[in-house]
Write a protein that holds these residues in place. Structure first.
Motif, PDB file in Angstrom:
ATOM      1  N   ILE A  17      -2.647   0.857  12.710  1.00  0.00           N
ATOM      2  CA  ILE A  17      -2.715  -0.524  12.212  1.00  0.00           C
ATOM      3  C   ILE A  17      -2.186  -0.649  10.794  1.00  0.00           C
ATOM      4  O   ILE A  17      -1.421  -1.582  10.485  1.00  0.00           O
ATOM      5  N   GLU A  18      -2.548   0.245   9.906  1.00  0.00           N
ATOM      6  CA  GLU A  18      -2.133   0.097   8.511  1.00  0.00           C
ATOM      7  C   GLU A  18      -0.617   0.112   8.371  1.00  0.00           C
ATOM      8  O   GLU A  18      -0.033  -0.773   7.721  1.00  0.00           O
ATOM      9  N   ALA A  19       0.043   1.090   8.952  1.00  0.00           N
ATOM     10  CA  ALA A  19       1.506   1.169   8.838  1.00  0.00           C
ATOM     11  C   ALA A  19       2.175  -0.029   9.491  1.00  0.00           C
ATOM     12  O   ALA A  19       3.130  -0.611   8.943  1.00  0.00           O
ATOM     13  N   ALA A  20       1.670  -0.431  10.658  1.00  0.00           N
ATOM     14  CA  ALA A  20       2.249  -1.575  11.353  1.00  0.00           C
ATOM     15  C   ALA A  20       2.022  -2.859  10.572  1.00  0.00           C
ATOM     16  O   ALA A  20       2.926  -3.703  10.454  1.00  0.00           O
ATOM     17  N   GLY A  21       0.826  -3.041  10.025  1.00  0.00           N
ATOM     18  CA  GLY A  21       0.521  -4.247   9.269  1.00  0.00           C
ATOM     19  C   GLY A  21       1.365  -4.381   8.022  1.00  0.00           C
ATOM     20  O   GLY A  21       1.860  -5.470   7.702  1.00  0.00           O
ATOM     21  N   GLU A  22       1.558  -3.281   7.301  1.00  0.00           N
ATOM     22  CA  GLU A  22       2.365  -3.341   6.087  1.00  0.00           C
ATOM     23  C   GLU A  22       3.824  -3.643   6.416  1.00  0.00           C
ATOM     24  O   GLU A  22       4.482  -4.415   5.707  1.00  0.00           O
ATOM     25  N   ALA A  23       4.331  -3.050   7.500  1.00  0.00           N
ATOM     26  CA  ALA A  23       5.716  -3.327   7.895  1.00  0.00           C
ATOM     27  C   ALA A  23       5.874  -4.760   8.385  1.00  0.00           C
ATOM     28  O   ALA A  23       6.850  -5.450   8.056  1.00  0.00           O
ATOM     29  N   LEU A  24       4.918  -5.230   9.156  1.00  0.00           N
ATOM     30  CA  LEU A  24       4.971  -6.585   9.708  1.00  0.00           C
ATOM     31  C   LEU A  24       4.904  -7.628   8.601  1.00  0.00           C
ATOM     32  O   LEU A  24       5.625  -8.635   8.630  1.00  0.00           O
ATOM     33  N   ALA A  25       4.054  -7.396   7.617  1.00  0.00           N
ATOM     34  CA  ALA A  25       3.902  -8.366   6.526  1.00  0.00           C
ATOM     35  C   ALA A  25       5.176  -8.521   5.712  1.00  0.00           C
ATOM     36  O   ALA A  25       5.370  -9.550   5.055  1.00  0.00           O
ATOM     37  N   ARG A  26       6.051  -7.529   5.741  1.00  0.00           N
ATOM     38  CA  ARG A  26       7.292  -7.585   4.959  1.00  0.00           C
ATOM     39  C   ARG A  26       8.433  -8.300   5.688  1.00  0.00           C
ATOM     40  O   ARG A  26       9.500  -8.504   5.111  1.00  0.00           O
ATOM     41  N   ILE A  27       8.224  -8.672   6.943  1.00  0.00           N
ATOM     42  CA  ILE A  27       9.282  -9.362   7.689  1.00  0.00           C
ATOM     43  C   ILE A  27       9.448 -10.787   7.134  1.00  0.00           C
ATOM     44  O   ILE A  27       8.483 -11.559   7.083  1.00  0.00           O
ATOM     45  N   PRO A  28      10.650 -11.190   6.698  1.00  0.00           N
ATOM     46  CA  PRO A  28      10.850 -12.573   6.259  1.00  0.00           C
ATOM     47  C   PRO A  28      10.490 -13.557   7.377  1.00  0.00           C
ATOM     48  O   PRO A  28      10.946 -13.407   8.510  1.00  0.00           O
ATOM     49  N   GLY A  29       9.655 -14.522   7.061  1.00  0.00           N
ATOM     50  CA  GLY A  29       9.202 -15.491   8.055  1.00  0.00           C
ATOM     51  C   GLY A  29       7.806 -15.227   8.561  1.00  0.00           C
ATOM     52  O   GLY A  29       7.185 -16.113   9.149  1.00  0.00           O
ATOM     53  N   VAL A  30       7.280 -14.011   8.371  1.00  0.00           N
ATOM     54  CA  VAL A  30       5.871 -13.738   8.676  1.00  0.00           C
ATOM     55  C   VAL A  30       5.067 -14.238   7.488  1.00  0.00           C
ATOM     56  O   VAL A  30       5.211 -13.755   6.362  1.00  0.00           O
ATOM     57  N   THR A  31       4.236 -15.235   7.727  1.00  0.00           N
ATOM     58  CA  THR A  31       3.581 -15.936   6.625  1.00  0.00           C
ATOM     59  C   THR A  31       2.152 -15.470   6.359  1.00  0.00           C
ATOM     60  O   THR A  31       1.624 -15.714   5.277  1.00  0.00           O
ATOM     61  N   LEU A  32       1.515 -14.835   7.321  1.00  0.00           N
ATOM     62  CA  LEU A  32       0.198 -14.227   7.144  1.00  0.00           C
ATOM     63  C   LEU A  32       0.151 -12.977   7.998  1.00  0.00           C
ATOM     64  O   LEU A  32       0.782 -12.916   9.065  1.00  0.00           O
ATOM     65  N   CYS A  33      -0.636 -11.987   7.567  1.00  0.00           N
ATOM     66  CA  CYS A  33      -0.788 -10.777   8.369  1.00  0.00           C
ATOM     67  C   CYS A  33      -2.101 -10.110   7.992  1.00  0.00           C
ATOM     68  O   CYS A  33      -2.373  -9.908   6.799  1.00  0.00           O
ATOM     69  N   TYR A  34      -2.917  -9.778   9.002  1.00  0.00           N
ATOM     70  CA  TYR A  34      -4.221  -9.185   8.714  1.00  0.00           C
ATOM     71  C   TYR A  34      -4.787  -8.503   9.946  1.00  0.00           C
ATOM     72  O   TYR A  34      -4.335  -8.724  11.080  1.00  0.00           O
ATOM     73  N   GLN A  35      -5.800  -7.676   9.717  1.00  0.00           N
ATOM     74  CA  GLN A  35      -6.527  -7.011  10.802  1.00  0.00           C
ATOM     75  C   GLN A  35      -7.873  -7.688  10.967  1.00  0.00           C
ATOM     76  O   GLN A  35      -8.552  -8.006   9.985  1.00  0.00           O
TER      77      GLN A  35
END
Length: 331
Positions: free
Chosen positions: A242-260
């Motif tokens: 989860i941690e690695a995926a969440g950090e990568a996902l949050a950096r995608i332009p257009g992803v406005t929120l990301c959390y577990q």
């Protein structure tokens, strides 16, 4: 909106000047008078383009909160939405695609009162409430640019909860409801709380620095500004990833929120959430395609839950000292 309205929103969704006359300071940046800034903000609030000038508060710091959902039969959606929104602590509620179709954020001054609120919704609706509290934030700052190319948002940093002081909650509640649109809004708030203006400004700055206030500024209503597609995408993957995926996902332009969030075995086994706000569904899906291409999310099971209707959007309940509290059984 004209260009000045857009600049006003883009430049002051966060980092509102914490000075005695903030609207004059904002006007100096935009070559507007204080009165013009106030007039523009009042007009945009009246038209529903902004909800308030104030702050957003980090979940589960000064108050308890959760994201919750109900699986509601189609013929009961209006009835159950009214039950949900009868709760003072429900500050956001949406109809989304999927079996769990009414989603809402519930807040309360403490966990006991939050449990009471969810129990009242269960009692009144006859439906189980799925409660998914926040466990870890990768990005919880929704103040993304409203024009220009999409860009990635900064990763969240942990809050310093030790920065909280007695007397901060009424300030946070006032910011959650919105400042008065007057030349000296912090002085007006100080008078309401019977405290010095300088102290109010100092505490707001300290709470923002501690990330207990996630941003201070103009809180916009994205749907009213043309950002009509709101996709909540949930991902099923093991804890270790989860941690690695969440950090990568949050950096995608257009992803406005990301959390577990917490999972519920047998009911909800998707711990990683992200939000995509877009002006069209194809635009949202293009952002999602970039997310799905991440090595950390390659082949990961996920669901896409677009919102189809917004029932409520307002600030969170931090304290009920000035709010009516309904009676009900404890959870």
């Amino acid at each position: 909106m004209d260009d000045l309205d857009l600049r006003l929103l883009n430049e002051f969704q966060r980092d509102m000047p914490l000075v005695s006359r903030p609207f004059r300071a904002m006007g100096e940046t935009l070559n507007l008078t204080e009165a013009e800034v106030l007039s523009r903000l009042a007009a945009m609030r009246e038209m529903g383009r902004i909800s308030r000038v104030g702050a957003t508060c980090r979940p589960n710091t000064a108050a308890a909160s959760t994201l919750a959902a109900l699986a509601v039969p189609e013929d009961r959606i209006e009835e159950v939405a009214e039950i949900v929104n009868a709760e003072t602590g429900v500050n956001h509620s949406y109809l989304r695609e999927g079996d769990w179709n009414i989603w809402f954020v519930a807040t309360a001054p403490d966990q006991d009162q939050l449990a009471e609120s969810l129990a009242r919704i269960e009692d009144a609706s006859g439906l189980p409430v799925l409660s998914l509290p926040l466990l870890r934030a990768f990005n919880i700052d929704l103040g993304f640019p409203l024009s220009g190319p999409r860009r990635s948002m900064a990763l969240d940093r942990a809050a310093d909860e030790d920065a909280m002081q007695p007397g901060d909650r009424p300030i946070m509640q006032a910011l959650s409801q919105g400042l008065a649109l007057v030349p000296q809004p912090f002085a007006a708030l100080a008078a309401t709380l019977d405290r010095p203006e300088a102290e109010i400004l100092q505490r707001i700055e300290a709470l923002a620095q501690a990330r207990i206030l996630t941003r201070v500024g103009v809180i916009v209503r994205h749907r009213a500004l043309g950002w009509r597609e709101n996709a909540m995408v949930v991902w099923r993957l093991p804890e270790a990833q989860i941690e690695a995926a969440g950090e990568a996902l949050a950096r995608i332009p257009g992803v406005t929120l990301c959390y577990q969030r917490r999972t519920v075995p047998g009911l909800w086994e998707f711990p990683l959430f992200c939000m995509i706000h877009a002006r069209s569904r194809p635009e949202a899906m293009a952002v999602l395609d970039r997310a799905r291409a991440l090595p950390q999310l390659d082949g990961v099971e996920h669901r896409i839950l677009f919102s189809t209707r917004c029932f409520r959007q307002r600030g969170a309940v931090i304290t009920t000292d000035t709010l009516p509290r309904r009676k009900g059984r404890a959870a």
